[in-house]
Design a protein around this motif. Structure first.
Motif, PDB file in Angstrom:
ATOM      1  N   SER A  72       0.392  17.944  -9.527  1.00 47.08           N
ATOM      2  CA  SER A  72       0.740  18.159 -10.929  1.00 47.08           C
ATOM      3  C   SER A  72       0.152  19.468 -11.429  1.00 47.08           C
ATOM      4  N   GLU A  73       0.774  20.016 -12.459  1.00 52.02           N
ATOM      5  CA  GLU A  73       0.287  21.253 -13.076  1.00 52.02           C
ATOM      6  C   GLU A  73      -0.642  20.971 -14.269  1.00 52.02           C
ATOM      7  N   GLU A  74      -0.972  19.695 -14.469  1.00 54.11           N
ATOM      8  CA  GLU A  74      -1.908  19.382 -15.557  1.00 54.11           C
ATOM      9  C   GLU A  74      -3.262  20.031 -15.300  1.00 54.11           C
ATOM     10  N   THR A 116      -3.059  24.845 -17.420  1.00 54.54           N
ATOM     11  CA  THR A 116      -2.413  24.408 -16.177  1.00 54.54           C
ATOM     12  C   THR A 116      -3.399  24.439 -15.027  1.00 54.54           C
ATOM     13  N   TRP A 117      -3.062  23.702 -13.987  1.00 55.10           N
ATOM     14  CA  TRP A 117      -3.884  23.685 -12.777  1.00 55.10           C
ATOM     15  C   TRP A 117      -3.918  25.075 -12.133  1.00 55.10           C
ATOM     16  N   THR A 118      -2.802  25.787 -12.169  1.00 49.54           N
ATOM     17  CA  THR A 118      -2.737  27.116 -11.564  1.00 49.54           C
ATOM     18  C   THR A 118      -3.733  28.068 -12.217  1.00 49.54           C
ATOM     19  N   ALA A 151      -5.621  19.378  -6.417  1.00 50.72           N
ATOM     20  CA  ALA A 151      -4.786  19.297  -7.625  1.00 50.72           C
ATOM     21  C   ALA A 151      -4.625  17.841  -8.050  1.00 50.72           C
TER      22      ALA A 151
END
Length: 416
Positions: free
Chosen positions: A199-201, A234-236, A280
């Motif tokens: 996930s991008e959370e 975001t996680w990124t 992640a």
């Protein structure tokens, strides 16, 4: 031994689903499928169900569906040939016995005058018991020709591959690679359902036991609101900040159990980049798993085409290719890293197999589809002789390439 088993199961599954695509679409088009084979060479196991013989063969390097009409039909009933006929109650031919007629005491022996087992389905001849009586017998569309005790079903023209409309033939050939892509989608969906989808959370996933995160007191599920006062969403963004600051103290502002706290973390330097030992966050929803199946498959399709483009623009070298030995060696390494990585590796191989088969190379599915495209443009097919010659040359070159690639792989992995 476990690696050998993993390789056989993995490669066998890829080949099985590829050939299953051909098989199902051929059956749907009404094409007689004589054999469904996994592997090449001598038979290890075989059984017959309905019209098709299912075989497993010695060399697990591929497979095939042998469809009527692709190769010259095996039997030609010439005038003067004496055969035995097994008839049903309506005097329709069910079996044509070419030899060993003594094993079929109920067979009616005739000398053939003329016969057609493809279009009009009849056989005319003089019965052994009445040298002057010529009789015409209707042949059942599913009649069997028996030679040396082995039965082969006849293939009327409407059951042969070449007699089918261009669209049906195209779909039958394209279905092999298509099923490889569908297999990859299903595998990625299974991975998403069992493992979750990245996930991008801006949350922390699983924390490793020897990383900077666990040493600092971070926990799985923490929501990162900011790092050194810089807001992250975001996680990124988290990964980029950590990566760019190896050895530097970073202050994480996080939310945990409805409380806002700050924790200082010093990323460890790994190959010049900062790492804190956090995976992640994973989305466990069914919808995300299904979406992941399609998006991940599309990602790898694009990636493989980019690699192929780089190979073409950069020039072909034998080291750029990998054969069964390279796949075996890679499977061994992937299998050691866990079940989910092995599944992911299988999905990637399935995509690769599908794409390689779609390349316009003679003897591969893409080569045959190319001839269908030419047929569509010309309004008539290329002659079987010319197409067969092109496929023969292509197959010979592919076999030569496989030998060279396999020898190169052996040198790389086992003769270092």
């Amino acid at each position: 031994m476990s690696t050998v088993l993993a390789f056989i199961l993995l490669f066998g599954a890829l080949v099985f689903f590829h050939e299953l695509g051909h098989f199902l679409f051929a059956k749907r088009a009404g094409i007689l499928c004589r054999e469904f084979a996994i592997g090449f060479g001598p038979k290890l196991f075989a059984f017959k169900k309905n019209e098709t013989v299912y075989t497993i063969r010695l060399l697990p390097l591929g497979g095939y569906v042998r469809m009527a009409g692709e190769d010259p039909e095996l039997i030609e009933l010439k005038p003067g040939l004496r055969v035995g006929l097994i008839l049903d109650n309506e005097e329709t031919v069910q079996k044509i016995i070419l030899n060993q007629k003594s094993k079929y005491p109920n067979a009616r022996i005739i000398e053939i005058e003329r016969a057609d087992i493809e279009k009009d389905l009849f056989i005319q001849g003089i019965e052994e018991e009445d040298d002057e009586q010529s009789k015409i017998y209707k042949i059942d569309p599913k009649a069997q020709i028996v030679e040396n005790g082995v039965e082969n079903q006849i293939a009327p023209l409407d059951r042969q591959f070449a007699s089918k409309p261009l669209l049906a033939r195209t779909l039958t050939i394209f279905a092999g690679p298509l099923f490889n892509f569908l297999l990859a989608i299903v595998v990625f969906i299974i991975i998403g359902l069992l493992q979750g989808v990245p996930s991008e959370e801006a949350k922390l996933g699983v924390i490793t036991e020897d990383g900077a995160a666990i040493e600092a007191g971070l926990k799985e599920g923490d929501t990162v609101q900011a790092i050194d006062g810089e807001k992250v969403e975001t996680w990124t963004e988290i990964v980029e900040i950590v990566r760019d600051n190896p050895g530097e103290t970073l202050t994480f502002q996080i939310e945990r159990d409805n409380e806002n706290i700050e924790i200082d973390v010093v990323p460890k330097e790994v190959e010049g980049q900062g790492k804190i030992g956090v995976y992640a966050p994973m989305d466990q929803s069914v919808l995300s798993a299904f979406t992941y199946g399609f998006t991940e498959t599309w990602f790898w399709i694009k990636t493989i085409f980019i690699i192929l483009g780089d190979l073409i623009s950069g020039g072909f070298t034998i080291d750029a290719f990998g054969g069964p030995v390279a796949i075996y060696a890679s499977t061994e390494m992937v299998a050691e890293s866990g079940f989910f990585n092995l599944l992911r590796w299988g999905a990637m191989l399935s995509i690769n197999l599908g794409i390689m088969n779609l390349l316009p190379i003679p003897a591969l599915d893409g080569g045959r589809l190319t001839f269908f495209a030419i047929e569509a443009l010309r309004g008539k097919p290329v002659s079987k002789e010319k197409e067969g010659f092109v496929h023969l040359i292509g197959f010979s070159l592919l076999m030569l390439l496989m030998i060279l690639v396999t020898w190169n792989d052996i040198q790389r992995f086992f003769l270092k």
